[in-house]
Design a protein around this motif. Structure first.
Motif, PDB file in Angstrom:
ATOM      1  N   GLY A 241       2.140  36.137  19.571  1.00  0.00           N
ATOM      2  CA  GLY A 241       0.928  35.568  18.992  1.00  0.00           C
ATOM      3  C   GLY A 241       0.668  34.156  19.480  1.00  0.00           C
ATOM      4  N   THR A 242       1.732  33.383  19.683  1.00  0.00           N
ATOM      5  CA  THR A 242       1.575  32.019  20.206  1.00  0.00           C
ATOM      6  C   THR A 242       1.054  32.062  21.645  1.00  0.00           C
ATOM      7  OG1 THR A 242       3.314  31.182  18.768  1.00  0.00           O
ATOM      8  CG2 THR A 242       2.775  29.857  20.705  1.00  0.00           C
ATOM      9  N   GLY A 243       1.639  32.910  22.457  1.00  0.00           N
ATOM     10  CA  GLY A 243       1.157  33.059  23.838  1.00  0.00           C
ATOM     11  C   GLY A 243      -0.280  33.529  23.873  1.00  0.00           C
ATOM     12  N   PHE A 244      -0.604  34.476  23.014  1.00  0.00           N
ATOM     13  CA  PHE A 244      -1.957  35.016  22.926  1.00  0.00           C
ATOM     14  C   PHE A 244      -2.950  33.934  22.503  1.00  0.00           C
ATOM     15  CE2 PHE A 244      -5.233  37.091  20.364  1.00  0.00           C
ATOM     16  CZ  PHE A 244      -5.722  38.029  21.257  1.00  0.00           C
ATOM     17  N   LEU A 245      -2.579  33.142  21.486  1.00  0.00           N
ATOM     18  CA  LEU A 245      -3.456  32.065  21.026  1.00  0.00           C
ATOM     19  C   LEU A 245      -3.666  31.024  22.120  1.00  0.00           C
ATOM     20  CD1 LEU A 245      -5.124  30.726  18.811  1.00  0.00           C
ATOM     21  CD2 LEU A 245      -3.010  29.703  17.952  1.00  0.00           C
ATOM     22  N   LEU A 246      -2.600  30.662  22.824  1.00  0.00           N
ATOM     23  CA  LEU A 246      -2.727  29.702  23.924  1.00  0.00           C
ATOM     24  C   LEU A 246      -3.646  30.230  25.022  1.00  0.00           C
ATOM     25  CD1 LEU A 246       0.923  28.372  24.147  1.00  0.00           C
ATOM     26  CD2 LEU A 246      -1.107  27.134  23.328  1.00  0.00           C
ATOM     27  N   ALA A 247      -3.551  31.514  25.323  1.00  0.00           N
ATOM     28  CA  ALA A 247      -4.437  32.116  26.333  1.00  0.00           C
ATOM     29  C   ALA A 247      -5.894  32.040  25.864  1.00  0.00           C
ATOM     30  CB  ALA A 247      -4.033  33.559  26.607  1.00  0.00           C
ATOM     31  N   ASN A 248      -6.130  32.326  24.588  1.00  0.00           N
ATOM     32  CA  ASN A 248      -7.492  32.239  24.053  1.00  0.00           C
ATOM     33  C   ASN A 248      -8.009  30.805  24.035  1.00  0.00           C
ATOM     34  OD1 ASN A 248      -8.994  34.715  22.812  1.00  0.00           O
ATOM     35  ND2 ASN A 248      -6.804  35.128  22.612  1.00  0.00           N
ATOM     36  N   MET A 249      -7.132  29.852  23.742  1.00  0.00           N
ATOM     37  CA  MET A 249      -7.541  28.448  23.748  1.00  0.00           C
ATOM     38  C   MET A 249      -7.873  27.992  25.168  1.00  0.00           C
ATOM     39  SD  MET A 249      -4.829  27.042  20.946  1.00  0.00           S
ATOM     40  CE  MET A 249      -5.612  25.574  20.314  1.00  0.00           C
ATOM     41  N   TRP A 250      -7.052  28.418  26.134  1.00  0.00           N
ATOM     42  CA  TRP A 250      -7.337  28.088  27.528  1.00  0.00           C
ATOM     43  C   TRP A 250      -8.690  28.660  27.935  1.00  0.00           C
ATOM     44  CZ3 TRP A 250      -8.228  31.764  31.246  1.00  0.00           C
ATOM     45  CH2 TRP A 250      -8.477  31.261  32.530  1.00  0.00           C
ATOM     46  N   TYR A 251      -8.941  29.914  27.568  1.00  0.00           N
ATOM     47  CA  TYR A 251     -10.208  30.554  27.934  1.00  0.00           C
ATOM     48  C   TYR A 251     -11.389  29.830  27.292  1.00  0.00           C
ATOM     49  CZ  TYR A 251     -13.697  34.050  28.952  1.00  0.00           C
ATOM     50  OH  TYR A 251     -14.826  34.686  29.412  1.00  0.00           O
ATOM     51  N   ALA A 252     -11.240  29.449  26.030  1.00  0.00           N
ATOM     52  CA  ALA A 252     -12.326  28.725  25.353  1.00  0.00           C
ATOM     53  C   ALA A 252     -12.653  27.438  26.104  1.00  0.00           C
ATOM     54  CB  ALA A 252     -11.940  28.417  23.907  1.00  0.00           C
ATOM     55  N   VAL A 253     -11.637  26.679  26.488  1.00  0.00           N
ATOM     56  CA  VAL A 253     -11.855  25.425  27.222  1.00  0.00           C
ATOM     57  C   VAL A 253     -12.500  25.718  28.573  1.00  0.00           C
ATOM     58  CG1 VAL A 253     -10.661  23.495  28.349  1.00  0.00           C
ATOM     59  CG2 VAL A 253     -10.053  24.161  26.015  1.00  0.00           C
ATOM     60  N   SER A 254     -12.072  26.793  29.232  1.00  0.00           N
ATOM     61  CA  SER A 254     -12.648  27.131  30.542  1.00  0.00           C
ATOM     62  C   SER A 254     -14.119  27.515  30.436  1.00  0.00           C
ATOM     63  CB  SER A 254     -11.858  28.266  31.207  1.00  0.00           C
ATOM     64  OG  SER A 254     -12.183  29.514  30.635  1.00  0.00           O
ATOM     65  N   GLN A 255     -14.562  27.890  29.244  1.00  0.00           N
ATOM     66  CA  GLN A 255     -15.959  28.258  29.021  1.00  0.00           C
ATOM     67  C   GLN A 255     -16.768  27.118  28.402  1.00  0.00           C
ATOM     68  OE1 GLN A 255     -17.093  31.365  30.159  1.00  0.00           O
ATOM     69  NE2 GLN A 255     -15.056  31.152  31.043  1.00  0.00           N
ATOM     70  N   GLY A 256     -16.181  25.915  28.350  1.00  0.00           N
ATOM     71  CA  GLY A 256     -16.889  24.747  27.833  1.00  0.00           C
ATOM     72  C   GLY A 256     -16.877  24.625  26.318  1.00  0.00           C
ATOM     73  N   MET A 257     -16.048  25.400  25.653  1.00  0.00           N
ATOM     74  CA  MET A 257     -15.947  25.324  24.199  1.00  0.00           C
ATOM     75  C   MET A 257     -14.716  24.503  23.824  1.00  0.00           C
ATOM     76  SD  MET A 257     -16.880  29.229  23.091  1.00  0.00           S
ATOM     77  CE  MET A 257     -15.760  30.025  24.220  1.00  0.00           C
ATOM     78  N   PRO A 258     -14.643  24.032  22.595  1.00  0.00           N
ATOM     79  CA  PRO A 258     -13.430  23.320  22.168  1.00  0.00           C
ATOM     80  C   PRO A 258     -12.229  24.270  22.159  1.00  0.00           C
ATOM     81  CG  PRO A 258     -15.198  23.063  20.551  1.00  0.00           C
ATOM     82  CD  PRO A 258     -15.674  24.054  21.561  1.00  0.00           C
ATOM     83  N   GLY A 259     -11.066  23.750  22.482  1.00  0.00           N
ATOM     84  CA  GLY A 259      -9.869  24.565  22.513  1.00  0.00           C
ATOM     85  C   GLY A 259      -9.516  25.169  21.162  1.00  0.00           C
TER      86      GLY A 259
END
Length: 185
Positions: free
Chosen positions: A44-62
């Protein structure tokens, strides 16, 4: 001065619910649930980090994936960006990660007898989580998850099996069955 004696150790210790142990033994539900909980937290931690990275890559807050997760608690139509919702989202995410990790341990691990089966099972389990969470519950209860403003479906369809699913695997690996057979008299 007292001397401490070292405990004698067996030549190899058997870890509960390691998939490669060839002998049959009673099911240790406590050990299985503990491994599942640890695996779920890690994955779940790895999954959340991947989602946070993706959010930042799309211009959204982490932190935006946590806002999205808070909608599960409220069953609301859209996330609200504030600190309370981020904490609520993290709490929901941790709870679901624990539950999904323990679910994998109870439902699949006892059936999987080698590393290849475990990897395939983890990939299928991750994909099944995506289908259940996004395609079934997202279309019926949590509509934000399938709305155009919601999470990217392709990304979620990939990270559920490839990140969450595969990160469960190491918690259930052990010595290979071939090594065990060679070591037996």
């Amino acid at each position: 001065m007292t001397m401490m004696k070292e405990r004698s150790h067996a030549p190899h210790m058997h870890m509960p619910h390691v998939i490669s142990e060839p002998e049959l033994r009673p099911l240790d539900l406590g050990g299985l649930l503990a491994r599942g909980a640890a695996a779920g937290l890690f994955a779940g931690t790895g999954f959340l980090l991947a989602n946070m990275w993706y959010a930042v890559s799309q211009g959204m807050p982490g932190i935006s994936p946590l806002y999205a997760m808070s909608t599960v608690f409220h069953a609301s139509d859209a996330p609200v960006a504030n600190a309370n919702e981020a904490i609520l989202g993290l709490t929901v995410h941790i709870g679901l990660s624990l539950a999904f990790g323990m679910g994998f341990a109870l439902l699949l691990v006892p059936l999987l007898r080698n590393a290849a089966a475990l990897v395939i099972g983890a990939l299928v389990y991750g994909l099944a989580l995506y289908v259940l969470n996004f395609q079934i519950l997202g279309r019926t209860v949590f509509e934000f998850f399938t709305s155009p403003q919601g999470p990217d479906q392709l990304f979620e369809g990939l990270v559920h099996p490839l990140i969450f699913g595969l990160l469960l695997v190491p918690f259930f690996l052990g010595r290979s069955p071939e090594t065990n057979r060679r070591n037996q008299p």
